[in-house]
Design a protein around this motif. Structure first.
Motif, PDB file in Angstrom:
ATOM      1  N   TYR A 212       0.811  -1.127   0.096  1.00 15.14           N
ATOM      2  CA  TYR A 212      -0.013   0.166   0.017  1.00 15.14           C
ATOM      3  C   TYR A 212       0.806   1.377  -0.188  1.00 15.14           C
ATOM      4  O   TYR A 212       1.660   1.555   1.056  1.00 15.14           O
ATOM      5  CB  TYR A 212      -0.889   0.027   1.223  1.00 15.14           C
ATOM      6  CG  TYR A 212      -2.027  -0.940   1.433  1.00 15.14           C
ATOM      7  CD1 TYR A 212      -3.248  -0.577   0.756  1.00 15.14           C
ATOM      8  CD2 TYR A 212      -1.838  -2.116   1.659  1.00 15.14           C
ATOM      9  CE1 TYR A 212      -4.173  -1.744   0.652  1.00 15.14           C
ATOM     10  CE2 TYR A 212      -3.023  -3.178   1.881  1.00 15.14           C
ATOM     11  CZ  TYR A 212      -4.032  -2.921   1.293  1.00 15.14           C
ATOM     12  OH  TYR A 212      -5.262  -3.711   1.303  1.00 15.14           O
ATOM     13  N   VAL A 213       0.856   1.973  -1.212  1.00 21.00           N
ATOM     14  CA  VAL A 213       1.825   3.124  -1.285  1.00 21.00           C
ATOM     15  C   VAL A 213       1.193   3.928  -2.247  1.00 21.00           C
ATOM     16  O   VAL A 213       0.727   3.545  -3.172  1.00 21.00           O
ATOM     17  CB  VAL A 213       3.310   2.518  -1.547  1.00 21.00           C
ATOM     18  CG1 VAL A 213       3.519   1.950  -2.878  1.00 21.00           C
ATOM     19  CG2 VAL A 213       4.250   3.853  -1.434  1.00 21.00           C
ATOM     20  N   ASP A 264      -7.787  11.008   5.649  1.00 18.27           N
ATOM     21  CA  ASP A 264      -8.703  10.324   4.672  1.00 18.27           C
ATOM     22  C   ASP A 264      -8.524  10.609   3.213  1.00 18.27           C
ATOM     23  O   ASP A 264      -8.852   9.960   2.284  1.00 18.27           O
ATOM     24  CB  ASP A 264     -10.059  10.586   5.240  1.00 18.27           C
ATOM     25  CG  ASP A 264     -10.571   9.991   6.371  1.00 18.27           C
ATOM     26  OD1 ASP A 264      -9.902   8.763   6.631  1.00 18.27           O
ATOM     27  OD2 ASP A 264     -11.124  10.375   7.320  1.00 18.27           O
ATOM     28  N   CYS A 265      -8.174  11.900   3.126  1.00 18.53           N
ATOM     29  CA  CYS A 265      -7.578  12.301   1.646  1.00 18.53           C
ATOM     30  C   CYS A 265      -6.478  11.957   0.980  1.00 18.53           C
ATOM     31  O   CYS A 265      -6.008  12.294  -0.169  1.00 18.53           O
ATOM     32  CB  CYS A 265      -7.511  13.873   1.730  1.00 18.53           C
ATOM     33  SG  CYS A 265      -9.440  14.661   2.337  1.00 18.53           S
ATOM     34  N   HIS A 266      -5.489  11.135   1.582  1.00 23.75           N
ATOM     35  CA  HIS A 266      -4.400  10.658   1.550  1.00 23.75           C
ATOM     36  C   HIS A 266      -4.038   9.399   1.616  1.00 23.75           C
ATOM     37  O   HIS A 266      -3.167   8.819   2.260  1.00 23.75           O
ATOM     38  CB  HIS A 266      -3.345  11.398   1.948  1.00 23.75           C
ATOM     39  CG  HIS A 266      -3.078  12.967   1.472  1.00 23.75           C
ATOM     40  ND1 HIS A 266      -3.739  14.130   2.327  1.00 23.75           N
ATOM     41  CD2 HIS A 266      -2.682  13.812   0.345  1.00 23.75           C
ATOM     42  CE1 HIS A 266      -3.963  15.180   1.499  1.00 23.75           C
ATOM     43  NE2 HIS A 266      -3.101  15.004   0.659  1.00 23.75           N
ATOM     44  N   LEU A 267      -4.960   8.604   1.147  1.00 26.63           N
ATOM     45  CA  LEU A 267      -4.932   7.007   1.479  1.00 26.63           C
ATOM     46  C   LEU A 267      -4.056   6.390   0.275  1.00 26.63           C
ATOM     47  O   LEU A 267      -4.294   6.522  -0.925  1.00 26.63           O
ATOM     48  CB  LEU A 267      -6.236   6.365   1.652  1.00 26.63           C
ATOM     49  CG  LEU A 267      -7.087   6.842   2.612  1.00 26.63           C
ATOM     50  CD1 LEU A 267      -8.505   6.240   2.494  1.00 26.63           C
ATOM     51  CD2 LEU A 267      -6.808   6.702   3.946  1.00 26.63           C
ATOM     52  N   PRO A 268      -3.065   5.533   0.759  1.00 28.72           N
ATOM     53  CA  PRO A 268      -2.335   4.701  -0.390  1.00 28.72           C
ATOM     54  C   PRO A 268      -3.097   3.513  -0.877  1.00 28.72           C
ATOM     55  O   PRO A 268      -4.134   3.144  -0.539  1.00 28.72           O
ATOM     56  CB  PRO A 268      -0.999   4.099   0.557  1.00 28.72           C
ATOM     57  CG  PRO A 268      -1.736   4.061   1.860  1.00 28.72           C
ATOM     58  CD  PRO A 268      -2.651   5.148   2.209  1.00 28.72           C
ATOM     59  N   GLU A 269      -2.786   3.193  -2.058  1.00 30.97           N
ATOM     60  CA  GLU A 269      -3.300   2.294  -2.845  1.00 30.97           C
ATOM     61  C   GLU A 269      -2.354   1.005  -2.999  1.00 30.97           C
ATOM     62  O   GLU A 269      -1.142   0.947  -2.841  1.00 30.97           O
ATOM     63  CB  GLU A 269      -3.777   2.679  -4.122  1.00 30.97           C
ATOM     64  CG  GLU A 269      -4.564   4.017  -4.150  1.00 30.97           C
ATOM     65  CD  GLU A 269      -4.744   4.635  -5.565  1.00 30.97           C
ATOM     66  OE1 GLU A 269      -4.049   4.390  -6.421  1.00 30.97           O
ATOM     67  OE2 GLU A 269      -5.553   5.267  -5.879  1.00 30.97           O
TER      68      GLU A 269
END
Length: 389
Positions: A212-213, A264-269
């Protein structure tokens, strides 16, 4: 919806404290603390106050009433702050206690609130005749509730015959990474410090697999989830926030703590292609006078002898202070962390395309331990030098 709004408010409070703490007390050193522990403690203190003191505490905690705060934490404990190790998830423990001078009478309403909403234990001790014995008892309780991570909450001499009561909260967390690092892959690498020098530190390395990054403007975010087993109601993760610039952490701290709903606005994928993940092992111990940090944020009355805490005991309370201690250990297997917050009262007069991203935390970074479903933040800190505690 109600729980989510309250947690959002408390996260805002946590980030206000974090900005003040990391840019002052923790400016030149590693730092970790538990905003949740402080918030639980302040909520129970709020219930024991009245008048302008209560109004100020409620305003600081962004809450309408003590009943709202007490209800929030009574619901949060079984949802987030309970032991999930028997179900294969993280072990989390939240404990509260009140230690009161045996010559004083705790008000029945305050006692009921502590027991019913905070599951607290209440102990009568003799601060007046044997304060050090009482201190040792408090330390023993804290050591037990933090699984030995905090063996001495109160150092010698910190409790004397003028102590009237101690109100404590402890939070303990132990989680195993969902995908553990292989210790044989750990290697010494350079970690660049804020002053431009470097140290050799042990880095945990994962060169393959999905991570997750995500890269944002000026920084990257990586998330390491913990095993949850059959513990389906909760999901815990640690977030690492790494500025692109070697000396970019101070600006990143200010940004994180100033933008609403930043996490919440900068969640990794999940990455579709393997990218290198390199994070240093670290262990941090922090100890600070939280009441001084809170004073700088405008929360003054409860700590200068003018606070009204007459809802706790029959007689008035004079000076008070809040002490906070935390510890965190991060290694190949997972994370152990603990915190204790102490209210010490004295007698008066005293949308981007998916791509491969390397996440190499080889310079100062921030971290959060967070429960994903509710958004509850348990621990926050920054690492300036992974070799220093």
């Amino acid at each position: 919806m109600y729980l989510k709004k309250t947690i959002s408010n408390l996260t805002d409070v946590a980030l206000r404290i974090t900005k003040q703490l990391l840019t002052t007390e923790g400016k030149g050193k590693n730092m970790v603390y538990s905003p949740l522990s402080l918030q639980v403690l302040l909520s129970s203190v709020t219930a024991g106050s009245k008048g302008p003191t209560k109004k100020q505490l409620l305003s600081f905690l962004k809450s309408k009433s003590s009943d709202e705060l007490n209800s929030h934490f009574s619901h949060l404990v079984p949802l987030v702050l309970s032991d999930g190790s028997t179900r294969g998830g993280p072990c989390v423990n939240c404990a509260n206690s009140l230690w009161v001078e045996q010559s004083l009478t705790v008000k029945p309403s305050f006692k009921r609130m502590l027991v019913n909403d905070y599951n607290a234990v209440i102990k009568e001790v003799s601060f007046g005749t044997d304060p050090d014995k009482a201190r040792v008892q408090v330390n023993s309780w804290t050591k037990k509730e933090t699984k030995g991570l905090i063996p001495e909450a109160l150092p010698p001499g910190s409790v004397d015959e003028n102590t009237m009561l101690l109100l404590l909260n402890t939070i303990y967390f132990k989680g195993v990474w969902s995908h553990q690092f292989d210790p044989s892959e750990t290697e010494e690498r350079k970690f660049r410090l804020l002053d431009g020098s470097t140290v050799e530190a042990p880095f945990m390395i994962e060169s393959y697999g999905w991570h997750y990054v995500k890269a944002f403007d000026g920084f990257k975010v990586s998330k390491l989830p913990y095993k949850q087993g059959k513990d389906k109601e909760r999901r815990f993760s640690t977030y690492f926030l790494l500025p692109n610039s070697r000396n970019g952490l101070p600006d990143l701290v200010k940004r994180v703590c100033s933008e609403p709903d930043f996490l919440d606005c900068h969640l990794p994928e999940i990455q579709r292609k393997p990218g290198a993940l390199k994070i240093p092992k670290f262990k941090i111990k922090s100890n600070f006078l939280a009441s001084e940090v809170l004073m700088k944020l405008g929360l003054v009355l409860p700590f200068d002898g003018n606070g009204d805490f007459s809802e706790i005991v029959e007689s008035g309370i004079g000076d008070a202070e809040i002490i906070h201690k935390s510890v965190i250990e991060v290694d190949e297997g997972g994370t152990k962390a603990a915190a204790v917050s102490i209210f010490h009262c004295h007698e008066a007069d005293c949308a981007e395309p998916i791509k491969t991203i390397d996440f190499v935390a080889d310079h100062p970074f921030m971290f959060f331990i967070r429960e994903e479903i509710t958004g509850t933040v348990l621990f926050i800190g920054h690492v300036l030098n992974p070799l220093e505690e």
